[in-house]
Design an enzyme around this catalytic site. Structure first.
Site, short mmCIF file in Angstrom:
data_model
loop_
_atom_site.label_atom_id
_atom_site.label_comp_id
_atom_site.label_asym_id
_atom_site.label_seq_id
_atom_site.Cartn_x
_atom_site.Cartn_y
_atom_site.Cartn_z
N GLY A 287 0.81 -1.22 0.00
CA GLY A 287 0.00 0.00 0.00
C GLY A 287 0.83 1.26 0.00
O GLY A 287 0.34 2.34 -0.25
N SER B 224 7.77 2.41 -0.98
CA SER B 224 8.40 1.27 -0.30
C SER B 224 8.53 0.07 -1.23
O SER B 224 9.58 -0.57 -1.30
CB SER B 224 7.59 0.90 0.95
OG SER B 224 8.05 -0.30 1.52
N ASN C 273 4.24 7.87 13.28
CA ASN C 273 3.48 6.68 13.65
C ASN C 273 3.76 6.21 15.07
O ASN C 273 3.23 5.18 15.49
CB ASN C 273 3.80 5.52 12.70
CG ASN C 273 3.43 5.82 11.27
OD1 ASN C 273 4.30 5.88 10.42
ND2 ASN C 273 2.16 6.02 11.00
N HIS D 184 6.00 -5.89 10.79
CA HIS D 184 7.28 -5.28 11.13
C HIS D 184 7.12 -4.03 11.99
O HIS D 184 8.04 -3.66 12.72
CB HIS D 184 8.09 -4.97 9.87
CG HIS D 184 7.55 -3.85 9.02
ND1 HIS D 184 6.41 -3.98 8.26
CD2 HIS D 184 7.99 -2.58 8.80
CE1 HIS D 184 6.18 -2.86 7.60
NE2 HIS D 184 7.12 -1.99 7.92
N GLU E 60 -2.58 3.93 13.78
CA GLU E 60 -1.33 4.33 13.13
C GLU E 60 -0.75 5.63 13.69
O GLU E 60 0.14 6.24 13.10
CB GLU E 60 -1.56 4.47 11.63
CG GLU E 60 -2.01 3.18 10.96
CD GLU E 60 -0.89 2.18 10.77
OE1 GLU E 60 0.14 2.54 10.19
OE2 GLU E 60 -1.05 1.01 11.20
N HIS F 281 -1.65 6.68 4.65
CA HIS F 281 -1.92 7.47 5.85
C HIS F 281 -2.48 8.83 5.43
O HIS F 281 -2.17 9.33 4.35
CB HIS F 281 -0.64 7.71 6.67
CG HIS F 281 -0.11 6.49 7.34
ND1 HIS F 281 1.24 6.21 7.39
CD2 HIS F 281 -0.73 5.48 8.01
CE1 HIS F 281 1.43 5.08 8.05
NE2 HIS F 281 0.25 4.62 8.43
N ASP G 140 -1.49 11.62 6.46
CA ASP G 140 -0.43 12.63 6.29
C ASP G 140 0.26 12.55 4.93
O ASP G 140 1.20 13.31 4.66
CB ASP G 140 0.58 12.59 7.45
CG ASP G 140 1.43 11.34 7.48
OD1 ASP G 140 1.28 10.46 6.60
OD2 ASP G 140 2.27 11.23 8.40
N CYS H 161 6.71 12.34 8.03
CA CYS H 161 6.77 10.99 8.62
C CYS H 161 7.83 10.91 9.71
O CYS H 161 7.72 10.12 10.64
CB CYS H 161 7.12 9.95 7.54
SG CYS H 161 5.71 9.44 6.52
#
Length: 446
Positions: free
Chosen positions: A26, A30, A112, A139, A176, A252, A254, A370
């Site tokens: 998602g 990443s 987070n 994770h 989150e 998210h 943000d 983040c």
């Protein structure tokens, strides 16, 4: 009585095992950089440079420590046995995906880490912290215990600070943290409106929800945090994120909206019911009118907002208006760069844009916003925290030297099982807790 307060930013120090394992389904960035060779030293120095630049501008800047990775206690809980080196060898041989997960440096993204409510909003007039359970991703779900210990070490005085355990670690209460929470107010020391953004309702299967990617935050989790923090209805708004935006890579809130003071900077696809969200905020916001800065899809398509992380920027007060601190990628996406030029000239509340290089973090899906946890503190509360975590010239030099001494220039997936890496990490973190005066917060120290 309204007290003078500041918004302190606590940035996560990038950990020594920063790597690209592509663990976050998602999160487009990443997944797109999976298996690339990372540079942990460069990543940590980029993060420190960002902190120093803001501290030099007069902002209160704190540092949150990285976590122990690879996390041997988690591997042992999953049945890997023997000395640490044997545990790593077994995990690498039989389940490299699990080893990658427990080696992630994801605690660097402290947006987070927790949800924080300032004392001006809470019923007992203390600052409240709830570490995020991050249950959507294995994770990240192992982070909250050490996060809680670190926050309790920094904000230790119970007359000013209240700490709650993470919510139950199940999908119904997926939380989150501040990545789905922002606060709007007339002044930091005045009662504000805390905007909780959720992806779906856990106990209503008929309610709108994304179809491609999972919604990581539930309404039920947001409501639970608001209750724990003693927020009145006047101080909280619950808004559903647009499911189509989540399916477009906005994992998210943000990544598609950011607020500061009385300004909400957001994309038109941010909320499922935009008009109602704005009306709810305006109804509750006292002492100031809401400044809603809306970005249309015509100006910035959703995919460009995600690629550039335009909204994963820091929105900061300056004497002349608000500064938007953006990642360098915002100047590499044509539509976003054009929009930013026009934004500064528009006469609105955002009067300046500055670029920050956080490319190592961006490649793993995390921009400037983040990397920081916002904590509003009045003058008494600021005096009561552990001062060893506040970035000064001296601490910056010590941390830079520490990174140079302990971090590798390159790290690939197949090096995560190296017992020497684990030894390097533990030696570094043991030294770090001494530098920052944190005490024993890691499992290997207890």
């Amino acid at each position: 009585m309204v007290k003078h307060a500041v918004e302190a930013n606590f940035d996560g120090l990038v950990g020594p095992t920063h790597n690209y394992a592509g663990l976050s389904w998602g999160n487009v960035a990443s997944k797109s950089n999976v298996s690339s060779v990372s540079n942990p030293k460069e990543a940590a120095l980029q993060g420190l440079a960002k902190m120093k630049r803001l501290a030099d501008r007069g902002y209160v800047q704190g540092v949150l420590p990285p976590h122990e990775r690879p996390h041997i206690p988690t591997l042992r809980a999953l049945g890997f046995e023997g000395p640490d080196a044997r545990v790593l060898e077994q995990a690498a041989k039989s389940s490299p995906s699990i080893l990658a997960a427990v080696s992630s440096a994801s605690p660097m993204w402290t947006a987070n880490a927790a949800t924080v409510s300032p004392s001006a909003d809470t019923s007992d007039h203390r600052v409240h912290f709830t570490p995020a359970n991050l249950s959507a991703k294995f994770h990240r779900s192992i982070e909250h215990a050490v996060t809680g210990r670190a926050l309790k070490s920094i904000f230790a005085d119970e007359s000013y600070f209240a700490h709650h355990p993470a919510l139950p670690s199940v999908s119904h209460f997926g939380d989150e943290g501040a990545a789905n929470h922002t606060r709007l107010c007339a002044g930091y020391g005045e009662p504000g409106v805390e905007l909780f953004v959720y992806g779906q309702m856990a106990f209503n299967e008929q309610a709108p929800a994304p179809k491609k990617y999972p919604a990581r935050q539930t309404l039920e989790a947001s409501q639970a945090v608001a209750r724990l923090h003693g927020l009145r209805d006047q101080n909280a708004v619950f808004a559903q994120q647009n499911p189509d935006a989540i399916d477009g890579g906005v994992f998210h809130n943000d990544v598609i909206a950011v607020g500061n003071g009385n300004t909400l900077f957001y994309h038109e696809m941010a909320f499922l019911n935009e008009a109602q969200v704005l009306a709810d905020i305006r109804e509750r916001l006292t002492g100031a009118e809401l400044e809603a800065v809306r970005v249309s899809s015509a100006d910035v398509p959703l995919e460009d907002a995600v690629a550039s992380y335009l909204f994963n920027s820091q929105l900061l007060n300056t004497p002349d208006g608000m500064l938007l601190a953006v990642p360098g990628e915002c100047r590499e996406v044509a539509s976003v760069s054009r929009y930013l030029d026009g934004l500064v000239k528009s006469g609105g509340p955002i009067t300046a844009v500055e670029v920050f290089d956080v490319k190592q973090s961006m490649r793993n899906g995390g921009g400037p916003a983040c990397l920081r946890l916002r904590v509003v503190l009045n003058d008494d509360e600021l005096k009561a925290i552990n001062r060893g975590v506040l970035l000064t010239d001296e601490l910056y030099e010590r941390l830079t030297t520490w990174v140079e001494a302990h971090y590798r220039d390159e790290l690939s997936q197949n090096e995560l099982s190296d017992p020497m890496l684990l030894e390097e990490v533990r030696k570094a973190l043991d030294e770090l807790t001494g530098i920052m005066g944190l005490g024993s917060i890691y499992d290997f120290q207890l």
